[in-house]
Design a protein around this motif. Structure first.
Motif, PDB file in Angstrom:
ATOM      1  N   LEU A  25       0.799  -1.126   0.011  1.00  0.00           N
ATOM      2  CA  LEU A  25       0.135  -0.113   0.205  1.00  0.00           C
ATOM      3  C   LEU A  25       0.916   1.544   0.069  1.00  0.00           C
ATOM      4  O   LEU A  25       1.845   1.024   0.838  1.00  0.00           O
ATOM      5  N   THR A  26       0.241   2.372  -1.110  1.00  0.00           N
ATOM      6  CA  THR A  26       1.272   3.169  -1.509  1.00  0.00           C
ATOM      7  C   THR A  26       1.719   4.116   0.244  1.00  0.00           C
ATOM      8  O   THR A  26       0.217   4.473   0.927  1.00  0.00           O
ATOM      9  N   ASN A  27       2.338   4.430   0.311  1.00  0.00           N
ATOM     10  CA  ASN A  27       2.744   5.305   1.730  1.00  0.00           C
ATOM     11  C   ASN A  27       2.000   6.951   2.297  1.00  0.00           C
ATOM     12  O   ASN A  27       1.132   6.992   3.460  1.00  0.00           O
ATOM     13  N   VAL A  28       1.318   6.935   0.885  1.00  0.00           N
ATOM     14  CA  VAL A  28       0.171   8.226   1.282  1.00  0.00           C
ATOM     15  C   VAL A  28      -1.011   7.356   1.542  1.00  0.00           C
ATOM     16  O   VAL A  28      -1.904   8.784   1.720  1.00  0.00           O
ATOM     17  N   SER A  29      -1.157   6.338   1.913  1.00  0.00           N
ATOM     18  CA  SER A  29      -2.424   5.928   1.776  1.00  0.00           C
ATOM     19  C   SER A  29      -2.502   4.751   3.508  1.00  0.00           C
ATOM     20  O   SER A  29      -3.461   4.508   3.480  1.00  0.00           O
ATOM     21  N   ALA A  30      -1.254   5.361   4.107  1.00  0.00           N
ATOM     22  CA  ALA A  30      -0.973   4.877   5.465  1.00  0.00           C
ATOM     23  C   ALA A  30      -1.615   5.036   6.560  1.00  0.00           C
ATOM     24  O   ALA A  30      -1.477   4.741   7.859  1.00  0.00           O
ATOM     25  N   SER A  31      -2.432   5.573   6.183  1.00  0.00           N
ATOM     26  CA  SER A  31      -3.416   6.351   7.667  1.00  0.00           C
ATOM     27  C   SER A  31      -4.349   5.168   8.164  1.00  0.00           C
ATOM     28  O   SER A  31      -5.565   4.585   7.627  1.00  0.00           O
ATOM     29  N   ILE A  32      -3.792   5.492   9.753  1.00  0.00           N
ATOM     30  CA  ILE A  32      -4.722   4.217  10.343  1.00  0.00           C
ATOM     31  C   ILE A  32      -6.805   4.602  10.463  1.00  0.00           C
ATOM     32  O   ILE A  32      -7.020   3.995  10.215  1.00  0.00           O
TER      33      ILE A  32
END
Length: 408
Positions: free
Chosen positions: A263-270
């Motif tokens: 998963l791309t870092n820009v969408s890693a928000s919990i």
């Protein structure tokens, strides 16, 4: 010029009584548009509405940061006037509001405007105007090309490098890999795919068995995820913004598809992705991390985490501290703050860029230990290091070492 109907938030303070330094660096004042004895005017555009509105909290965090700076007396005696406008993650709208910021508001610089397509739409304009387009909120590799675009600089690790890191990890850990890719159909998606392909190498290009694209205006990506599963892929490279990332994780679980998932870092928000997708559906997903998770037990006692937590409690009391976008907004604002402090009384477009390109292993609070900011007139990639993490229980668990790579 036609009127622009957007949300506008602005913080303006009066002249501070703090005496300016008498050192030689502060002896002679020099200003361009957006700077006076009393204030520094900064412009920003972000998606407070539209398909990427989950990122709107970044702009709100930046607002709160400058309010805290003003409460403490400003920067070298000047208050920050931060003007943020809603562009809805629509490049045409970005052009409109940025023209307003540059030509009507006459900002000193543009700061952390969000989105690859949005920043692409204004990059030539900003460079023609010779107004700094600093620390943009996108990791596209195109922000690190000072010869072509000397007034545009990125901030976070670039997507190309991140994609290559995922490919290297997959080659070392997944047997008989067959890769399915979900890609936002724009420069954001293409940058990741190109990096992933470079990481694979030509001999392994055939490992990609399906590439499914989506548009930001699409309601869902359910059909694309079904196509990826049906392709026989046992690896899922999920290149999407938060709304679609959460949909894809949830849909993969619904149809019983359990690939190795990157998963791309820009969408890693919990808070914005993993929780809405379902913690049970998110187990084992891998991403590249460069920010401290303030809820991670290994970091909670660090002085910088305690400082950030106290700041959040004071200025963003209702915010979800599990949303990495709040950490992101704080760190990039800290770097912009330091850049402006270094300008002293020479608040010109040229000097802002000069200071932005003169950091050597600068430690920004809330970056992972071992990760620093370095720039130069030929190096416009401030952060070039990441650490891999896997989603476990209700949070990200770091593993391996901090990895550094040139952004180009």
């Amino acid at each position: 010029m036609t009127s622009v109907t957007t949300s506008r938030r602005t913080f303006i303070g009066g002249m501070s009584a703090v005496a300016l330094s008498g050192s030689a660096a502060f002896a002679q004042k020099k200003y361009d548009n957006g700077a006076t004895d009393a204030e520094i005017k900064i412009g920003h555009a972000g998606p407070y509405s539209g398909p990427a509105s989950a990122y709107g909290v970044i702009g709100k965090t930046i607002e709160a940061y400058w309010k805290s700076v003003n409460d403490a007396g400003g920067i070298n005696g000047r208050k920050v006037n931060f003007i943020t406008l809603d562009d809805g993650y629509n490049p045409a709208k970005t052009v409109e509001v940025v023209r307003q910021l540059v030509e009507q508001e006459k900002v000193l610089c543009l700061f952390n405007t969000l989105g690859t397509p949005s920043n692409t739409a204004i990059q030539k304009y900003m460079n023609q105007k010779k107004v700094p387009q600093l620390y943009v909120a996108t990791g596209a590799s195109k922000w690190g090309k000072p010869k072509e675009f000397p007034w545009t600089m990125g901030y976070q690790p670039d997507y190309h490098t991140e994609g290559a890191i995922y490919a290297k990890h997959m080659l070392a850990n997944v047997k008989d890999a067959k890769v399915g890719i979900l890609m936002q159909n724009d420069d954001f998606g293409k940058d990741y795919v190109e990096g992933f392909k470079d990481g694979l190498g030509k001999d392994n290009a055939k490992m990609i068995v399906k590439l499914a694209t989506y548009e930001v205006t699409d309601p869902t990506v359910d059909s694309q995820v079904i196509q990826l599963k049906d392709s026989g892929a046992n690896v899922f490279l999920n290149i999407s913004t938060p709304k679609f990332a959460a949909q894809a994780i949830r849909k993969a679980a619904d149809i019983g598809w359990k690939p190795a998932h990157y998963l791309t870092n820009v969408s890693a928000s919990i808070a914005a992705v993993m929780k809405p997708a379902g913690y049970e559906n998110s187990q084992g997903i891998i991403t590249a991390y460069y920010l401290i998770d303030p809820l991670d037990k290994q970091f909670v006692d660090l002085p910088e985490v305690k400082t950030w937590t106290a700041w959040m409690d004071k200025y963003m009391a209702q915010a979800n501290k599990g949303d990495a976008n709040y950490v992101y907004g704080y760190t990039v604002s800290y770097l912009m703050h330091e850049t402006l402090k270094k300008c002293g009384d020479t608040l010109t477009h040229e000097n802002v860029m000069k200071q932005a390109t003169n950091f050597q292993k600068f430690r920004v609070p809330m970056l992972l230990p071992g990760i620093t900011v370095s720039t130069s007139p030929t190096d416009f990639y401030p952060i070039q290091s990441v650490q891999l993490a896997t989603f476990k229980n209700e949070g990200w668990a770091l593993f391996g070492n901090v990895m550094s790579a040139e952004g180009s």
